[in-house]
Design a protein around this motif. Structure first.
Motif, PDB file in Angstrom:
ATOM      1  N   ILE A 195       0.865  -1.180   0.000  1.00 29.05           N
ATOM      2  CA  ILE A 195       0.000   0.000   0.000  1.00 29.05           C
ATOM      3  C   ILE A 195       0.899   1.227   0.000  1.00 29.05           C
ATOM      4  CG2 ILE A 195      -1.807   1.278   1.213  1.00 29.05           C
ATOM      5  CD1 ILE A 195      -2.639  -1.338   2.547  1.00 29.05           C
ATOM      6  N   VAL A 196       0.616   2.185  -0.867  1.00 25.79           N
ATOM      7  CA  VAL A 196       1.368   3.441  -0.928  1.00 25.79           C
ATOM      8  C   VAL A 196       0.440   4.574  -0.513  1.00 25.79           C
ATOM      9  CG1 VAL A 196       2.537   5.088  -2.439  1.00 25.79           C
ATOM     10  CG2 VAL A 196       2.917   2.624  -2.747  1.00 25.79           C
ATOM     11  N   SER A 197       0.910   5.438   0.400  1.00 25.95           N
ATOM     12  CA  SER A 197       0.095   6.552   0.872  1.00 25.95           C
ATOM     13  C   SER A 197       0.879   7.851   0.736  1.00 25.95           C
ATOM     14  CB  SER A 197      -0.301   6.314   2.340  1.00 25.95           C
ATOM     15  OG  SER A 197      -1.283   7.232   2.751  1.00 25.95           O
ATOM     16  N   LEU A 198       0.247   8.865   0.144  1.00 24.45           N
ATOM     17  CA  LEU A 198       0.906  10.144  -0.109  1.00 24.45           C
ATOM     18  C   LEU A 198       0.607  11.145   1.002  1.00 24.45           C
ATOM     19  CD1 LEU A 198       0.174  10.606  -3.930  1.00 24.45           C
ATOM     20  CD2 LEU A 198       1.985   9.295  -2.819  1.00 24.45           C
ATOM     21  N   HIS A 199       1.678  11.788   1.504  1.00 26.66           N
ATOM     22  CA  HIS A 199       1.510  12.768   2.586  1.00 26.66           C
ATOM     23  C   HIS A 199       2.510  13.908   2.437  1.00 26.66           C
ATOM     24  CE1 HIS A 199      -1.418  10.269   4.550  1.00 26.66           C
ATOM     25  NE2 HIS A 199      -0.619   9.243   4.341  1.00 26.66           N
ATOM     26  N   LEU A 200       2.392  14.628   1.338  1.00 28.63           N
ATOM     27  CA  LEU A 200       3.248  15.773   1.102  1.00 28.63           C
ATOM     28  C   LEU A 200       2.467  16.807   0.305  1.00 28.63           C
ATOM     29  CD1 LEU A 200       5.918  14.662  -1.568  1.00 28.63           C
ATOM     30  CD2 LEU A 200       3.735  13.574  -1.210  1.00 28.63           C
ATOM     31  N   PRO A 201       2.892  18.060   0.338  1.00 28.60           N
ATOM     32  CA  PRO A 201       2.139  19.107  -0.364  1.00 28.60           C
ATOM     33  C   PRO A 201       2.384  19.072  -1.856  1.00 28.60           C
ATOM     34  CG  PRO A 201       4.118  20.032   0.600  1.00 28.60           C
ATOM     35  CD  PRO A 201       4.050  18.600   1.062  1.00 28.60           C
ATOM     36  N   TYR A 202       1.496  19.710  -2.598  1.00 33.28           N
ATOM     37  CA  TYR A 202       1.737  19.909  -4.026  1.00 33.28           C
ATOM     38  C   TYR A 202       2.374  21.281  -4.188  1.00 33.28           C
ATOM     39  CZ  TYR A 202       1.129  20.693  -8.988  1.00 33.28           C
ATOM     40  OH  TYR A 202       1.372  20.959 -10.317  1.00 33.28           O
ATOM     41  N   THR A 203       3.563  21.311  -4.727  1.00 37.22           N
ATOM     42  CA  THR A 203       4.245  22.575  -5.007  1.00 37.22           C
ATOM     43  C   THR A 203       4.818  22.501  -6.415  1.00 37.22           C
ATOM     44  OG1 THR A 203       6.422  21.832  -4.229  1.00 37.22           O
ATOM     45  CG2 THR A 203       4.927  22.755  -2.573  1.00 37.22           C
ATOM     46  N   THR A 204       5.279  23.657  -6.911  1.00 37.13           N
ATOM     47  CA  THR A 204       5.894  23.664  -8.236  1.00 37.13           C
ATOM     48  C   THR A 204       7.190  22.866  -8.237  1.00 37.13           C
ATOM     49  OG1 THR A 204       6.940  25.774  -7.651  1.00 37.13           O
ATOM     50  CG2 THR A 204       4.887  25.871  -8.895  1.00 37.13           C
ATOM     51  N   VAL A 205       7.803  22.716  -7.074  1.00 37.01           N
ATOM     52  CA  VAL A 205       9.035  21.920  -6.962  1.00 37.01           C
ATOM     53  C   VAL A 205       8.711  20.441  -7.083  1.00 37.01           C
ATOM     54  CG1 VAL A 205      10.956  21.278  -5.466  1.00 37.01           C
ATOM     55  CG2 VAL A 205      10.176  23.655  -5.543  1.00 37.01           C
ATOM     56  N   ILE A 206       7.660  19.999  -6.380  1.00 30.19           N
ATOM     57  CA  ILE A 206       7.296  18.581  -6.388  1.00 30.19           C
ATOM     58  C   ILE A 206       6.541  18.230  -7.669  1.00 30.19           C
ATOM     59  CG2 ILE A 206       5.914  16.815  -5.225  1.00 30.19           C
ATOM     60  CD1 ILE A 206       6.459  18.346  -2.604  1.00 30.19           C
ATOM     61  N   GLY A 207       5.551  19.040  -8.037  1.00 28.72           N
ATOM     62  CA  GLY A 207       4.768  18.798  -9.243  1.00 28.72           C
ATOM     63  C   GLY A 207       4.014  17.481  -9.177  1.00 28.72           C
ATOM     64  N   THR A 208       3.741  16.898 -10.343  1.00 26.89           N
ATOM     65  CA  THR A 208       3.073  15.606 -10.399  1.00 26.89           C
ATOM     66  C   THR A 208       4.063  14.533  -9.982  1.00 26.89           C
ATOM     67  OG1 THR A 208       1.623  16.353 -12.177  1.00 26.89           O
ATOM     68  CG2 THR A 208       1.834  13.972 -11.864  1.00 26.89           C
ATOM     69  N   LEU A 209       3.766  13.856  -8.905  1.00 26.12           N
ATOM     70  CA  LEU A 209       4.701  12.903  -8.301  1.00 26.12           C
ATOM     71  C   LEU A 209       4.618  11.529  -8.940  1.00 26.12           C
ATOM     72  CD1 LEU A 209       6.678  12.880  -5.766  1.00 26.12           C
ATOM     73  CD2 LEU A 209       4.798  11.765  -4.568  1.00 26.12           C
ATOM     74  N   LEU A 210       3.392  11.077  -9.217  1.00 31.62           N
ATOM     75  CA  LEU A 210       3.191   9.735  -9.752  1.00 31.62           C
ATOM     76  C   LEU A 210       2.517   9.796 -11.111  1.00 31.62           C
ATOM     77  CD1 LEU A 210       1.914   7.822  -6.572  1.00 31.62           C
ATOM     78  CD2 LEU A 210       4.263   8.142  -7.362  1.00 31.62           C
ATOM     79  N   GLY A 211       3.288   9.446 -12.137  1.00 30.97           N
ATOM     80  CA  GLY A 211       2.768   9.347 -13.488  1.00 30.97           C
ATOM     81  C   GLY A 211       2.797   7.898 -13.931  1.00 30.97           C
ATOM     82  N   ALA A 212       2.649   7.677 -15.212  1.00 26.50           N
ATOM     83  CA  ALA A 212       2.607   6.311 -15.748  1.00 26.50           C
ATOM     84  C   ALA A 212       3.857   5.517 -15.386  1.00 26.50           C
ATOM     85  CB  ALA A 212       2.437   6.356 -17.262  1.00 26.50           C
ATOM     86  N   GLN A 213       5.013   6.149 -15.497  1.00 24.17           N
ATOM     87  CA  GLN A 213       6.273   5.461 -15.210  1.00 24.17           C
ATOM     88  C   GLN A 213       6.341   5.001 -13.761  1.00 24.17           C
ATOM     89  OE1 GLN A 213       9.755   7.687 -16.396  1.00 24.17           O
ATOM     90  NE2 GLN A 213      11.166   6.355 -15.284  1.00 24.17           N
ATOM     91  N   ASP A 234      -1.016  11.729 -11.770  1.00 23.51           N
ATOM     92  CA  ASP A 234      -1.543  11.836 -13.124  1.00 23.51           C
ATOM     93  C   ASP A 234      -2.759  10.916 -13.192  1.00 23.51           C
ATOM     94  OD1 ASP A 234      -2.186  11.437 -15.809  1.00 23.51           O
ATOM     95  OD2 ASP A 234      -0.119  11.462 -16.490  1.00 23.51           O
ATOM     96  N   HIS A 235      -3.963  11.493 -13.149  1.00 20.88           N
ATOM     97  CA  HIS A 235      -5.166  10.673 -13.035  1.00 20.88           C
ATOM     98  C   HIS A 235      -5.516   9.925 -14.317  1.00 20.88           C
ATOM     99  CE1 HIS A 235      -5.537  12.620  -9.187  1.00 20.88           C
ATOM    100  NE2 HIS A 235      -6.530  11.810  -8.897  1.00 20.88           N
ATOM    101  N   GLU A 236      -5.085  10.421 -15.452  1.00 20.96           N
ATOM    102  CA  GLU A 236      -5.292   9.690 -16.699  1.00 20.96           C
ATOM    103  C   GLU A 236      -4.483   8.390 -16.672  1.00 20.96           C
ATOM    104  OE1 GLU A 236      -4.618  10.284 -21.520  1.00 20.96           O
ATOM    105  OE2 GLU A 236      -4.757  12.038 -20.218  1.00 20.96           O
ATOM    106  N   ALA A 237      -3.239   8.495 -16.205  1.00 20.71           N
ATOM    107  CA  ALA A 237      -2.389   7.308 -16.087  1.00 20.71           C
ATOM    108  C   ALA A 237      -2.922   6.367 -15.009  1.00 20.71           C
ATOM    109  CB  ALA A 237      -0.958   7.722 -15.759  1.00 20.71           C
ATOM    110  N   LEU A 238      -3.494   6.941 -13.961  1.00 21.00           N
ATOM    111  CA  LEU A 238      -4.052   6.138 -12.870  1.00 21.00           C
ATOM    112  C   LEU A 238      -5.243   5.306 -13.355  1.00 21.00           C
ATOM    113  CD1 LEU A 238      -4.288   5.333  -9.898  1.00 21.00           C
ATOM    114  CD2 LEU A 238      -5.563   7.460  -9.491  1.00 21.00           C
ATOM    115  N   VAL A 239      -6.150   5.911 -14.100  1.00 18.36           N
ATOM    116  CA  VAL A 239      -7.303   5.182 -14.634  1.00 18.36           C
ATOM    117  C   VAL A 239      -6.837   4.056 -15.549  1.00 18.36           C
ATOM    118  CG1 VAL A 239      -9.324   5.351 -16.137  1.00 18.36           C
ATOM    119  CG2 VAL A 239      -8.909   7.118 -14.407  1.00 18.36           C
TER     120      VAL A 239
END
Length: 321
Positions: A195-213, A234-239
């Protein structure tokens, strides 16, 4: 003591906090574009307060040149232009760490619901289908590896709760924490975690953290939980990952667009559980966030020092990055 100042509310706040505010300042409301423009045209605005949706952007800052403070009754500041406010020497007030316990609880609740397939089980029983137990497909948290990305206040609370459930906790973070959990790279975490759980802010430095790759690194049996910020994924990649069974399930309290357009492929997916960004809206936390924020805004308007941790310091955070 009444202060001759005008404070603009962009959203409703807890009743106790509203009473505190009304007792000391002139409270204006700008819940829609018409009332907002009327308040700005008629009054000199000294402070603006929002929660999660009211936007304090450059245009609004331009329209209120006498501002001393902008504030959010909450933790994240995505809806405030912190760069512009900082450049104008406008104090930014919020309630850091105030939602740590309730978001951690919400995260574990989503984790349990998804892992044990509780939502489907409850719906089947409501439909009087008790034979569902013969085809029930669920699992337990005990013995699973939880990978936490971002081990701040909320991440550490989640880790403690998961530890109590008998989970093996690993984490990835930009800095090493003094915790009894193993730190790994994000790649290692995605490959190892059940199980992976995300607990960090969205900033321009972090950006989209999890994409297709990144999603492709995860186990096909893995679950993904997001109670941080919707734009981290990336919700398109998530779907696509859910549709191709390369990811077993997803649960979230946040989406990039809230509410999303309907119908929505992610919200409607049979392997997802989405709540309406309600993790911080428990009675206890909602009241605390509002009262804490308002008390510090009032202190600043009285020319007193607000609690230091309530004042967002952009330059300090940039030095830490």
């Amino acid at each position: 003591m009444t202060i001759k100042k005008n404070v603009l509310l962009l959203e409703t706040i807890a009743e106790e906090a509203l009473v505190m505010l009304q007792d000391q300042v002139n409270v204006l409301t700008g819940y829609d574009s018409i009332s907002l423009q009327k308040a700005i045209d008629k009054y000199t605005i000294n402070a603006i307060i929002t929660r999660g949706k009211g936007q304090i952007n450059k245009a609004l800052l331009d329209a209120c040149p006498a501002l001393q403070a902008v504030a959010r009754c909450g933790v994240g500041l995505d809806n405030i232009d912190v760069h512009e406010a900082t450049a104008r020497n406008i104090s930014i007030i919020h309630a850091p760490a105030s939602n740590a316990s309730t978001i951690a609880e919400h995260t574990l609740a989503l984790m349990l619901m998804l892992t044990r397939n509780l939502y489907e089980s409850i719906q089947q029983v409501k439909n009087n289908n008790w034979n569902w137990r013969n085809q029930y497909n669920g699992d337990e948290l005990h013995g699973k590896t939880l990978g936490i990305i971002g081990l701040g206040n909320i991440g550490q609370r989640v880790a403690k709760l998961a530890d109590a459930f008998g989970m093996n906790v690993i984490y990835s973070s930009r800095s090493t924490k003094d915790v009894p959990y193993r730190q790994v790279t994000q790649t290692e975490l995605l490959q190892q975690a059940d199980i992976v759980s995300l607990h960090l802010p969205y900033t321009t430095v972090i950006g989209t953290l999890l994409g297709a790759q990144e999603l492709n690194l995860m186990k096909t049996t893995a679950l993904l939980i997001n109670t941080a910020r919707g734009a981290l994924i990336d919700h398109e990649a998530l779907v696509k990952a859910l549709n191709t069974n390369s990811l077993a399930g997803f649960a979230a309290d946040v989406l990039p667009e809230e509410p999303p357009k309907h119908p929505n492929a992610l919200v409607d997916h049979r392997h997802t559980l989405i709540t309406p960004h309600s993790g911080s809206l428990t009675a206890t936390t909602y009241r605390h966030m509002c009262v804490y924020t308002i008390s510090n805004v009032l202190a600043l308007l009285r020319d007193e020092k607000p609690e230091s941790r309530s004042v967002y310091n952009l330059s300090a955070l940039q030095r830490q990055a």
